[in-house]
Design an enzyme around this catalytic site. Structure first.
Site, PDB file in Angstrom:
ATOM      1  N   ALA A  36       0.837  -1.198   0.000  1.00  0.00           N
ATOM      2  CA  ALA A  36       0.000   0.000   0.000  1.00  0.00           C
ATOM      3  C   ALA A  36       0.876   1.254   0.000  1.00  0.00           C
ATOM      4  CB  ALA A  36      -0.973  -0.023   1.183  1.00  0.00           C
ATOM      5  N   CYS A  37       0.569   2.235   0.863  1.00  0.00           N
ATOM      6  CA  CYS A  37       1.295   3.503   0.834  1.00  0.00           C
ATOM      7  C   CYS A  37       2.696   3.416   1.412  1.00  0.00           C
ATOM      8  CB  CYS A  37       0.484   4.583   1.557  1.00  0.00           C
ATOM      9  SG  CYS A  37      -0.955   5.118   0.610  1.00  0.00           S
ATOM     10  N   SER A  38       3.085   2.253   1.913  1.00  0.00           N
ATOM     11  CA  SER A  38       4.472   2.035   2.318  1.00  0.00           C
ATOM     12  C   SER A  38       5.261   1.278   1.252  1.00  0.00           C
ATOM     13  CB  SER A  38       4.532   1.275   3.649  1.00  0.00           C
ATOM     14  OG  SER A  38       4.148   2.112   4.713  1.00  0.00           O
TER      15      SER A  38
END
Length: 373
Positions: free
Chosen positions: A155-157
């Site tokens: 995801a956003c990582s």
């Protein structure tokens, strides 16, 4: 273990950008039409009228003023309100690979490197355009790189986790040099008819060239890395190949990104600040040893709170730069884009910290030290 350095970075953006004013005008036109079409049901109390949006609401809630998109006309067409993407043949380069290739070429040129100098490609992004063949292998082939390539997603990582994977591969001798590519084509994941989220995402691609540490060249030495995940449904996308096999088949809108924004804010901010502070303590560093924080760019209020908790004081915009106003939330690329845009002004030995956080929940944090030749 071999030392590892970020040697250079590259950035690609679509040629078109959508301002808040343009986005709100489109959304409100759709709301007016929807309310008119459903006037009788609204009057009877069977459904609620849709509420309009405003630029003030968007900027207060997020700090976003504009976003890049792969198709402006489709986003602003009230009969469509999503990007229009031409379906490409199997023999053409995919749109994700095309974006990633452009960013990767810029990173290679910035370091004066040739594709033959690269051992591998990691493509790490929130979602992939297809399951296989890997976008990373397509990028590898287009650039003429020998070795290996693979896709990954957290995801956003995704950007920081991909960076940490590259660091580990080089530190253990699996590779000498790796291109990390994070192409985030996020606007197709967005429900542009949802007032609470229609403004969030933007499209971008960023690339980092990561190599064995060489102190006689400019770069950013990786001093320490840290990862953490904790399961949560508060940020979710249910889109996948199984959708077409589900009974009943989901509505089209059910496949978009959704989030419980207030819950995310309350749960993620302290988790991120605690991880950064513990990482600094483990490395015998204080917050004031960091010249800059390159944080994930999801929401201005989250960034302000996390930076304040980390520094434990008021801080300057230069200490925690924000790119949300121009780019919006670019998912796994956000912290890397902030680094690309705001990595100047460092002297040899000065330190910064790169940190992402997002769905999962997931947090990736990397302590960097400037190496000046």
């Amino acid at each position: 273990m071999t030392g590892v350095t970020i040697r250079s970075s590259g950035l690609w953006t679509p040629p078109e950008s959508v301002s808040n004013e343009e986005l709100v005008a489109c959304f409100n036109a759709w709301v007016e039409q929807w309310n008119a079409d459903n006037a009788d049901a609204i009057a009877a109390g069977q459904i609620e009228a849709k509420a309009p949006s405003s630029t003030g609401f968007i900027e207060k809630a997020s700090g976003i003023k504009s976003r890049y998109t792969i198709d402006k006309a489709g986003v602003l067409d009230i009969m469509r309100m999503r990007p229009e993407v031409r379906r490409r043949s199997d023999g053409e380069v995919s749109i994700m690979a095309e974006a990633g290739i452009a960013a990767a070429k810029q990173a290679l040129a910035a370091a004066d490197r040739d594709p033959k100098d690269i051992d591998g490609v990691i493509c790490s992004a929130t979602t992939m355009q297809r399951t296989y063949p890997c976008i990373a292998i397509e990028i590898q082939d287009a650039l003429g790189i020998e070795g290996f390539g693979y896709d990954m997603s957290v995801a956003c990582s995704s950007g920081t986790f991909g960076l940490i994977n590259a660091v580990n591969a080089i530190a253990t001798g699996q590779a000498r040099s790796i291109l990390l590519v994070t192409p985030e084509i996020t606007t197709p994941q967005l429900n542009f008819r949802d007032r609470d989220s229609h403004f969030i995402f933007g499209d971008v691609a960023v690339a980092l060239l990561i190599e064995r540490d060489n102190r006689d060249q400019d770069g950013w030495a990786i001093l320490n890395t840290k990862m953490k995940t904790a399961y949560s449904n508060n940020i979710r996308s249910n889109f996948g190949f199984l959708n077409a096999s589900e009974t009943p088949e989901p509505e089209f809108e059910d496949r978009y990104f959704t989030q419980e924004g207030r819950k995310v804010f309350k749960e993620v901010c302290p988790m991120v600040a605690d991880l950064i502070r513990s990482q600094l303590e483990e490395n015998q560093l204080a917050a004031n040893d960091l010249k800059r924080l390159w944080l994930h760019q999801a929401n201005i209020n989250m960034n302000l709170m996390i930076a304040r908790k980390v520094y434990d004081r008021d801080f300057t915009p230069d200490e925690a730069p924000v790119i949300l106003d121009e780019f919006a939330n670019t998912a796994g690329a956000g912290s890397l884009v902030a680094f690309h845009r705001h990595s100047d002004g460092f002297s040899d030995g000065e330190k910064g910290l790169l940190c992402s956080f997002g769905a999962g929940y997931s947090i990736g944090s990397v302590i960097l030290e400037k190496r000046a030749a």
